[in-house]
Design a protein around this motif. Structure first.
Motif, short mmCIF file in Angstrom:
data_model
loop_
_atom_site.label_atom_id
_atom_site.label_comp_id
_atom_site.label_asym_id
_atom_site.label_seq_id
_atom_site.Cartn_x
_atom_site.Cartn_y
_atom_site.Cartn_z
N GLY A 18 0.81 -1.22 0.00
CA GLY A 18 0.00 0.00 0.00
C GLY A 18 0.83 1.26 0.00
N THR A 19 0.16 2.36 0.30
CA THR A 19 0.78 3.68 0.41
C THR A 19 0.72 4.09 1.88
OG1 THR A 19 -1.30 4.87 0.11
CG2 THR A 19 -0.09 4.26 -1.90
N PRO A 20 1.40 5.18 2.28
CA PRO A 20 1.32 5.58 3.69
C PRO A 20 -0.10 5.82 4.19
CG PRO A 20 3.17 6.68 2.66
CD PRO A 20 2.42 5.96 1.55
N GLN A 21 -1.03 6.22 3.33
CA GLN A 21 -2.40 6.49 3.75
C GLN A 21 -3.34 5.29 3.56
OE1 GLN A 21 -0.62 8.71 1.70
NE2 GLN A 21 -0.07 9.83 3.55
N ASN A 22 -2.89 4.25 2.88
CA ASN A 22 -3.72 3.06 2.64
C ASN A 22 -2.77 1.87 2.73
OD1 ASN A 22 -5.70 1.26 1.97
ND2 ASN A 22 -5.67 1.74 -0.20
N PHE A 23 -2.51 1.39 3.96
CA PHE A 23 -1.42 0.47 4.22
C PHE A 23 -1.90 -0.69 5.07
CE2 PHE A 23 2.53 -0.74 6.44
CZ PHE A 23 3.42 -0.79 5.39
N SER A 24 -1.41 -1.89 4.76
CA SER A 24 -1.74 -3.04 5.59
C SER A 24 -0.63 -4.08 5.48
CB SER A 24 -3.07 -3.67 5.18
OG SER A 24 -2.96 -4.23 3.89
N CYS A 25 -0.54 -4.93 6.50
CA CYS A 25 0.46 -5.99 6.55
C CYS A 25 -0.23 -7.29 6.93
CB CYS A 25 1.53 -5.67 7.58
SG CYS A 25 2.42 -4.14 7.25
N ALA A 26 0.25 -8.39 6.37
CA ALA A 26 -0.32 -9.70 6.69
C ALA A 26 0.00 -10.08 8.13
CB ALA A 26 0.20 -10.74 5.72
N GLY A 33 -4.98 1.08 9.14
CA GLY A 33 -5.15 1.30 7.71
C GLY A 33 -4.14 2.26 7.12
N THR A 34 -3.21 2.75 7.97
CA THR A 34 -2.15 3.65 7.51
C THR A 34 -0.81 3.08 7.96
OG1 THR A 34 -2.14 5.03 9.49
CG2 THR A 34 -3.68 5.65 7.74
N MET A 35 0.28 3.68 7.45
CA MET A 35 1.61 3.22 7.82
C MET A 35 1.90 3.50 9.29
SD MET A 35 5.21 3.90 5.85
CE MET A 35 4.58 3.24 4.32
N SER A 36 1.37 4.59 9.83
CA SER A 36 1.57 4.95 11.24
C SER A 36 0.53 4.26 12.11
CB SER A 36 1.45 6.46 11.40
OG SER A 36 1.55 6.80 12.76
N CYS A 37 0.99 3.71 13.23
CA CYS A 37 0.07 3.04 14.14
C CYS A 37 -0.58 4.00 15.13
CB CYS A 37 0.78 1.91 14.88
SG CYS A 37 1.17 0.53 13.79
N ASP A 38 0.00 5.19 15.32
CA ASP A 38 -0.59 6.23 16.17
C ASP A 38 -1.10 5.72 17.51
OD1 ASP A 38 -0.09 8.27 14.32
OD2 ASP A 38 -1.92 7.81 13.22
N GLY A 39 -0.30 4.91 18.18
CA GLY A 39 -0.66 4.41 19.50
C GLY A 39 -1.44 3.11 19.49
N ALA A 40 -1.87 2.64 18.32
CA ALA A 40 -2.59 1.36 18.24
C ALA A 40 -1.63 0.22 18.52
CB ALA A 40 -3.22 1.19 16.86
#
Length: 120
Positions: A18-26, A33-40
């Motif tokens: 994905g892109t930084p704004q539409n990102f996911s990992c298996a 849904g983004t590259m940054s986890c923002d505390g998640a």
């Protein structure tokens, strides 16, 4: 002024797209849904490095594979100029679950050494 303190976790993600704004990992995704986890928090299983630091220096660090393993990970403390400090490295270089029997077990000896194999 209150002293600076930071507690946090770092983990590796694999099979990402994905892109930084539409990102996911298996594996190791955090669900934002983004590259940054923002505390998640990480969606397990994943190898996780945990830290607690403060103005006085690094207080605590470890590498946790209790909830799963996805990549080899090690923490080795070094000084500002790159010299190794008198602190132990922490890490897990291989999947310990692969060495476990089909059934998890706990074992103690007179020295209180405990062997644990997770069931997940």
């Amino acid at each position: 002024m209150a002293p600076f303190t930071w507690n946090g976790k770092l983990w590796g993600r694999t099979d990402c797209d994905g892109t930084p704004q539409n990102f996911s990992c298996a594996i190791g995704d955090c669900g934002t849904g983004t590259m940054s986890c923002d505390g998640a928090q990480v969606i397990l299983p994943a190898t996780v490095a945990e830290f607690r630091v403060s103005d006085g220096g690094l207080i605590y660090y470890n590498v946790n594979v209790v909830e799963g393993f996805n990549i080899p990970l090690a923490v080795t403390p070094v000084g500002h100029s790159g010299e190794h400090l008198n602190c132990s490295s922490a890490g897990c270089h291989s999947n310990l679950s692969a060495m476990c029997p089909d059934v998890a077990f706990n074992c103690s000896t007179k020295s209180y050494k405990i062997i644990f194999c997770p069931t997940s």
